[in-house]
Design an enzyme around this catalytic site. Structure first.
Site, PDB file in Angstrom:
ATOM      1  N   LYS A   1       0.855  -1.188   0.000  1.00 40.87           N
ATOM      2  CA  LYS A   1       0.000   0.000   0.000  1.00 40.87           C
ATOM      3  C   LYS A   1       0.886   1.230   0.000  1.00 40.87           C
ATOM      4  O   LYS A   1       1.780   1.367   0.850  1.00 40.87           O
ATOM      5  CB  LYS A   1      -0.914  -0.015   1.229  1.00 40.87           C
ATOM      6  CG  LYS A   1      -1.764   1.251   1.347  1.00 40.87           C
ATOM      7  CD  LYS A   1      -2.852   1.094   2.373  1.00 40.87           C
ATOM      8  CE  LYS A   1      -3.994   0.282   1.823  1.00 40.87           C
ATOM      9  NZ  LYS A   1      -5.189   0.334   2.692  1.00 40.87           N
TER      10      LYS A   1
ATOM     11  N   ASP B   1     -11.756   3.721  11.833  1.00 42.97           N
ATOM     12  CA  ASP B   1     -12.430   3.665  10.523  1.00 42.97           C
ATOM     13  C   ASP B   1     -12.988   2.257  10.291  1.00 42.97           C
ATOM     14  O   ASP B   1     -12.854   1.687   9.219  1.00 42.97           O
ATOM     15  CB  ASP B   1     -11.454   4.049   9.404  1.00 42.97           C
ATOM     16  CG  ASP B   1     -12.178   4.396   8.104  1.00 42.97           C
ATOM     17  OD1 ASP B   1     -13.389   4.719   8.154  1.00 42.97           O
ATOM     18  OD2 ASP B   1     -11.551   4.319   7.029  1.00 42.97           O
TER      19      ASP B   1
END
Length: 258
Positions: free
Chosen positions: A5, A99
């Site tokens: 990522k 989140d």
């Protein structure tokens, strides 16, 4: 096989963000739990910042919910228990996800095992400095009232989001829906959701009470830890007829009939 990522350019250009990203990514890398996507390493250079993580081949819980429409209460409890175990592991190490949403949860092993991803990556993002916009709509449905207000967040913030996911799995719909992200955020602050049993009458009362307790707007009225919520779910699993006596269900100022 791994996944890499890479940090978005707009974040990579912020010195403050980079400093926090580096510090907290190293902390996240120590998490090791079967229900958390493993972080193997974090890399930094002048031009690129990246995270090397476990590669997961599966579908998101969001995709699964959309395919199934409404999950059986047994499946919902099975999934949410694994999510809470992941959170328990992280919270004990001082990591808050901030989140939690079904888009960040992957199902593997024939949709039996849950893997929470992006664990703690949101930790470096300060909600008090983020303007809620339509781009945030996917997250706003799951954020806690204190996040919507830009206030301090802790492990109880993740508990609220878990409550929303449980609500969605049991009813097939989100507790608050509107055309704009701002409207959804205001609902998170001001409105009470429709009771799950009013949407799906097959939901056991005890599981509805667990769901609504997790989604209390006041953090002090919520479950105080993942362990606490796991305890109630474990008791409910053993006896699905079990109900829970939470004080907020009592009317503090009952109607007086003359």
């Amino acid at each position: 096989v791994i996944a890499i990522k890479i940090l978005k350019k707009e974040f990579a250009e912020s010195e403050e963000f980079l400093r926090r990203f580096r510090n907290e990514s190293k902390a996240i890398a120590v998490l090791s739990h079967p229900n958390i996507v493993k972080i193997y390493d974090v890399g930094f250079s002048d031009k690129i910042q990246f995270i090397i993580m476990e590669y997961i081949d599966g579908i998101t819980l969001k995709e699964y919910i959309e395919n199934e429409r409404v999950l059986s209460w047994k499946d919902a409890v099975h999934f949410v228990t694994q999510i809470l175990r992941a959170l328990q592991h992280a919270h004990e190490r001082g990591i808050v996800h901030r989140d939690i949403k079904p888009q960040n949860i992957i199902l593997v092993d024939g949709n039996e095992t849950v893997k929470v991803m992006d664990f703690g990556i949101a930790h470096v993002q300060n909600y008090s400095t983020i303007t809620i916009s339509d781009k945030a709509i996917g997250t706003v449905h799951y954020i806690s009232p204190e996040q919507a207000r830009g206030e301090r967040t802790d492990e109880k913030t993740d508990i609220y989001s878990v409550g929303v996911i449980l609500y969605e799995m049991l009813t097939g719909q989100l507790p608050f829906q509107a055309e704009s992200a701002v409207s959804v955020a205001i609902m998170q602050l001001q409105r009470e959701p429709q009771l799950p049993t009013e949407i799906n009458g097959s939901i056991p009362l005890g599981l509805e009470q667990i769901t609504m307790h997790a989604m209390q707007k006041n953090p002090e009225r919520r479950y105080q830890s993942a362990s606490e919520m796991l305890c109630d779910l474990g008791a409910f699993r053993k006896d699905p007829s079990l109900t829970f006596d939470y004080s907020y269900f009592v009317d503090d100022s009952p109607t007086i009939f003359a």
